[in-house]
Design an enzyme around this catalytic site. Structure first.
Site, short mmCIF file in Angstrom:
data_model
loop_
_atom_site.label_atom_id
_atom_site.label_comp_id
_atom_site.label_asym_id
_atom_site.label_seq_id
_atom_site.Cartn_x
_atom_site.Cartn_y
_atom_site.Cartn_z
N GLU A 217 -6.83 -1.63 -4.34
CA GLU A 217 -5.78 -2.28 -3.54
C GLU A 217 -5.61 -1.43 -2.28
O GLU A 217 -4.95 -0.40 -2.30
CB GLU A 217 -4.47 -2.33 -4.34
CG GLU A 217 -4.55 -3.10 -5.65
CD GLU A 217 -4.67 -4.60 -5.46
OE1 GLU A 217 -4.40 -5.09 -4.35
OE2 GLU A 217 -5.06 -5.28 -6.42
N CYS A 251 1.91 -2.04 2.93
CA CYS A 251 0.49 -2.39 3.07
C CYS A 251 0.30 -3.75 3.71
O CYS A 251 -0.67 -3.96 4.43
CB CYS A 251 -0.20 -2.33 1.72
SG CYS A 251 0.54 -3.40 0.48
P1 NAD Z 1 -3.96 7.57 0.15
O1 NAD Z 1 -5.25 6.86 0.05
O2 NAD Z 1 -3.83 8.71 1.07
O3 NAD Z 1 -3.50 8.12 -1.29
C1 NAD Z 1 -3.36 7.27 -2.43
C2 NAD Z 1 -3.55 8.10 -3.68
O4 NAD Z 1 -4.89 8.60 -3.69
C3 NAD Z 1 -2.64 9.31 -3.82
O5 NAD Z 1 -2.14 9.37 -5.15
C4 NAD Z 1 -3.57 10.48 -3.54
O6 NAD Z 1 -3.22 11.65 -4.25
C5 NAD Z 1 -4.89 9.94 -4.06
N1 NAD Z 1 -6.08 10.61 -3.51
C6 NAD Z 1 -6.17 11.37 -2.41
N2 NAD Z 1 -7.44 11.83 -2.26
C7 NAD Z 1 -8.15 11.33 -3.29
C8 NAD Z 1 -9.51 11.44 -3.71
N3 NAD Z 1 -10.40 12.16 -3.01
N4 NAD Z 1 -9.89 10.79 -4.82
C9 NAD Z 1 -9.01 10.06 -5.52
N5 NAD Z 1 -7.72 9.91 -5.19
C10 NAD Z 1 -7.29 10.54 -4.08
O7 NAD Z 1 -2.90 6.42 0.48
P2 NAD Z 1 -1.35 6.59 0.77
O8 NAD Z 1 -1.16 7.32 2.05
O9 NAD Z 1 -0.65 7.09 -0.44
O10 NAD Z 1 -0.90 5.07 0.95
C11 NAD Z 1 -1.03 4.39 2.17
C12 NAD Z 1 -2.24 3.49 2.16
O11 NAD Z 1 -2.23 2.70 0.98
C13 NAD Z 1 -2.25 2.51 3.30
O12 NAD Z 1 -3.56 2.36 3.76
C14 NAD Z 1 -1.76 1.22 2.66
O13 NAD Z 1 -2.18 0.05 3.32
C15 NAD Z 1 -2.36 1.32 1.30
N6 NAD Z 1 -1.60 0.53 0.35
C16 NAD Z 1 -2.17 -0.58 -0.19
C17 NAD Z 1 -1.43 -1.37 -1.05
C18 NAD Z 1 -2.02 -2.61 -1.66
O14 NAD Z 1 -1.41 -3.14 -2.58
N7 NAD Z 1 -3.15 -3.09 -1.20
C19 NAD Z 1 -0.12 -1.01 -1.37
C20 NAD Z 1 0.40 0.14 -0.81
C21 NAD Z 1 -0.33 0.92 0.05
#
Ligand code: NAD
Length: 474
Positions: A217, A251
């Protein structure tokens, strides 16, 4: 002060969940309902503390926003799971084609086993506990890794889950990117990730090494198309609401607006009035959330600086704008008119209160603009001309659509929610979420009167006669 649960080493926790999932393949309705009930009462009992935790993580964010966008959505999802579970769990009979009669066939719906969930910070309850609830409803064990950017909320979730669930049933793992990386390398039966497209790529690669199927997502730039036939004032307040909810950190927030050329001044006026109506003040107003971290705030400021430097028209939207020395990370809503395509704010997902506005002359131009870019998570269309609407929806592919409003398709539990292409893959919510975490096992029960032996070698005249007959039937 939140009690952080003692850390069980990641691999040991996974092994405990894995062994438990293999020891109890059939997870009965009563146990699934009991797990959902425990989760629901955890949320009800600690709703206040969870809201407070989110507020302290953001610095400024109203409890009402958490009530509407986190708690309400979560309650609705769990309520639907509790209600529909008996129906969704049922074995499905499937009609048998003539050439296999009199065999019978059905599809057995079984848990996958251990599901990993990695979640973001922006709606930390909805987007972490929502997928976890769906995976539990489908009879799975769940390991959840919430974001390190909401430390109070993540620690409280970990502590509350630990009080209500055995570790091999449902556990929360705390930590930053290093823990997340190790987490995504575990051989889950399914890995559900919500976050950015760039991290989504890393998660998909880590999961592929184990042949772990994923749901991603992700984010992206969701366009909002304003048709010439629309009521601009109505559109402006709905766009402002969708854009500025959680200060753009949503998002499916409209990322940019495509506007009929010549309506720029009218839109600026309507959007400004809409913002003033929604947020009569900005500084310290808890209805207008702060940007989650200094790093995210600095990124957004840099996007605006570049737009200003390169000559785009950047408009600070009233009410009394926040100065750059605002004591919180609250950030002014801005409109950016006619930005050049090479600006970073036209290339990156904004995830903040900046709204680029691009004029267009024809619908074909909007379709070409959208299709030349990665497929968006959401698309919005405003207008009264249904043939223009159908043309645009029929000519573009996006994760989801709301017509004449923003965000609302995510709130409909009957609609699958997810992205497409760079905005992700796989959808959840409602039955589509339940099926995401379910093995649909096809079972064919052969009859002693089956004709299968007619197809066995050695092939000869009898085989040719049967095939000839079948050719005429089919
Ligand atoms: P992010 O990708 O920075 O982090 C998300 C999660 O991934 C966190 O728990 C983080 O600890 C983890 N993470 C970080 N590095 C990782 C790695 N190397 N391997 C595995 N996991 C890792 O995203 P964010 O800043 O928390 O959220 C914002 C983003 O999420 C935006 O791009 C937004 O559009 C998207 N988002 C999408 C939805 C959806 O339903 N499609 C909903 C909310 C947010």
């Amino acid at each position: 002060m939140t009690q952080i649960p003692p850390t069980i080493p990641l691999q040991a926790l996974f092994d405990a969940q894995f062994n438990a999932s293999r020891a109890q393949i059939d997870v009965p309705l009563a146990l699934r309902r009991d797990r959902l009930g425990r989760l629901r009462s955890l949320i009800e009992t600690h709703a206040g503390a969870l809201s407070e935790a989110i507020e302290s993580d953001f610095g400024v964010r109203s409890r009402q926003l958490t009530e509407a966008a986190d708690l309400f959505v979560l309650r609705a999802a769990i309520g639907q799971l509790q209600k529909e579970l008996p129906r969704w769990m049922k074995t499905r009979r499937v009609a048998t084609p003539i050439y296999l009669l009199p065999a019978s066939a059905h599809i057995q719906r079984q848990p996958l086993g251990v599901v990993g969930v990695i979640g973001p910070w922006n709606y930390p309850l909805q987007l972490n506990l929502g997928p976890a609830a769906t995976a539990l409803a489908a009879g799975n064990r769940v390991m959840l890794k919430p974001s390190e950017l909401t430390p109070h909320t993540s620690a409280l979730m970990a502590s509350l889950v630990q009080q209500s669930f055995a570790a091999e049933e449902f556990s929360v793992v705390l930590g930053g990117a290093d823990v997340a990386q190790a987490f995504s390398a575990l051989p889950f039966d399914h890995l559900f990730f919500t976050g950015s497209t760039s991290v989504g790529r890393l998660v998909a690669a880590a999961a592929a090494a184990n042949l772990t199927p994923t749901t991603l997502e992700l984010g992206g730039k969701s366009p909002c198309v304003v048709d010439a036939s629309c009521d601009l004032n109505d559109a402006a307040i709905k766009i402002a609401h969708g854009k500025l909810l959680n200060a753009g950190q949503t998002c499916i927030a409209p990322d940019y607006v495509l506007l009929p050329r010549g309506q720029e001044a009218a839109f600026e006026q309507a959007y400004t009035a809409a913002v003033a109506k929604l947020f009569p003040t900005l500084a310290g107003n808890p209805d207008y959330a702060a940007i989650v971290s200094d790093r995210h705030h600095a990124r957004l400021v840099a996007l605006l600086d570049e737009a200003n430097e390169k000559g785009a028209r950047v408009v600070d939207v009233a009410p009394p704008a926040l100065g750059s020395s605002a004591p919180t990370r609250q950030m002014n809503p801005t409109l950016v008119f006619n930005p050049a395509p090479d600006l970073r704010l036209m290339k990156e997902e904004l995830f903040g209160p900046i709204l680029p506005v691009l004029p267009y002359d024809t619908i074909d131009e909007t379709i070409a603009f959208i299709n030349a870019r990665p497929r968006p998570l959401a698309l919005y269309w405003f207008g009264a001309d249904t043939s223009a609407r159908d043309r645009l929806l029929g000519s573009t592919v996006s994760g989801g659509v709301t017509v004449n409003d923003t965000l609302m398709h995510v709130a409909h539990e009957g609609l699958p929610f997810g992205g497409v292409g760079e905005s992700g893959w796989g959808s959840y919510h409602g039955e589509s979420g339940f099926l995401r975490f379910t093995q649909q096992k096809p079972v064919l029960v052969q009859s002693r009167w089956a004709m299968g032996k007619l197809f066995y070698p050695p092939y000869g005249a009898a085989f040719d006669r049967v095939m000839g007959l079948l050719r005429r039937w089919l």
